[in-house]
Design an enzyme around this catalytic site. Structure first.
Site, PDB file in Angstrom:
ATOM      1  N   SER A 120       0.832  -1.206   0.000  1.00  0.00           N
ATOM      2  CA  SER A 120       0.000   0.000   0.000  1.00  0.00           C
ATOM      3  C   SER A 120       0.870   1.261   0.000  1.00  0.00           C
ATOM      4  O   SER A 120       1.463   1.590  -1.012  1.00  0.00           O
ATOM      5  CB  SER A 120      -0.986  -0.040   1.173  1.00  0.00           C
ATOM      6  OG  SER A 120      -1.990   0.924   1.014  1.00  0.00           O
ATOM      7  N   HIS A 160      -5.612  -1.161  -3.448  1.00  0.00           N
ATOM      8  CA  HIS A 160      -6.993  -1.335  -2.948  1.00  0.00           C
ATOM      9  C   HIS A 160      -8.037  -0.915  -3.975  1.00  0.00           C
ATOM     10  O   HIS A 160      -9.130  -0.478  -3.622  1.00  0.00           O
ATOM     11  CB  HIS A 160      -7.212  -0.549  -1.649  1.00  0.00           C
ATOM     12  CG  HIS A 160      -6.140  -0.704  -0.634  1.00  0.00           C
ATOM     13  ND1 HIS A 160      -5.881  -1.901   0.002  1.00  0.00           N
ATOM     14  CD2 HIS A 160      -5.216   0.184  -0.149  1.00  0.00           C
ATOM     15  CE1 HIS A 160      -4.871  -1.733   0.843  1.00  0.00           C
ATOM     16  NE2 HIS A 160      -4.442  -0.490   0.765  1.00  0.00           N
TER      17      HIS A 160
END
Length: 201
Positions: free
Chosen positions: A115, A156
């Site tokens: 991320s 995501h």
């Protein structure tokens, strides 16, 4: 340059388990230290332990540079957790760990970025501000990333709770080279070879 960039390491780490097995890993949770939710840090730590990796955990916002240098030198793999991308790049740049990291990666070491750890590899991280709030004490005059890649990772993608914001980011930056990935995918970079691996859905 060897990179493994993902949204959720615990979900895709098995894709490279043979490269991780019994290796020395510098585990950097810095991006997560001011976040309310940090479950992904524990799940990543658990997976590394399951694979028999030897972990040295270092928060670069608190550790002495000499300690970081020593840990990086000994490591086979350098791993960055998710969290706040702006906080992480700020800490890397103001401590000089950004340049230290690049030197170690030139030796052929693997960097795993989850991320925020994937986002910072881009030439610039301004595109992610709708997802990550810039800290009040952000000290950089610009939003330059590490420039390890010539594209931008959007983690995501269409995944709860980031479904709406990731779609918005992709739409608002049509001129940027963005690689969106969901929580079951990763981007493998080996020299000039870039591949998206894992499951689409």
């Amino acid at each position: 340059m060897k990179l493994f960039l993902c949204s959720h390491f615990a979900g895709v780490g098995d894709l490279i388990k043979e490269e991780i097995k019994e290796k020395k890993v510098v585990f950097i949770p810095t991006a997560s230290v001011n976040e309310a939710y940090t479950g992904y840090v524990g799940s990543a730590r658990k997976l590394f332990n399951k694979m028999g990796a030897v972990i040295t955990e270092i928060d670069i916002s608190k550790e002495e540079l000499s300690t970081i240098k020593s840990a990086f030198k000994e490591a086979d793999i350098i791993y960055f957790t998710g969290g706040n991308s702006f906080f992480l790049i700020d800490q890397l740049r103001k401590t000089g760990v950004d340049e230290l990291l690049k030197k170690e990666l030139k030796k052929g070491k693997l960097m795993i970025g989850e991320s925020a750890g994937a986002i910072i590899c881009a030439p610039d991280i301004a595109y992610i501000e709708k997802m990550d709030e810039k800290p009040a004490d952000y000290s950089q005059a610009d939003d330059k990333g590490l420039k390890l890649i010539n594209f931008h990772v959007l983690p995501h993608y269409l995944t709860s709770p980031f479904k709406k914001v990731t779609a918005t980011i992709l739409k608002e930056f049509p001129d940027l080279k963005i690689h969106p990935i969901n929580n079951h995918q990763a981007i493998s970079v080996d020299g000039k070879s870039v591949k998206i691996i894992g499951e689409e859905g």
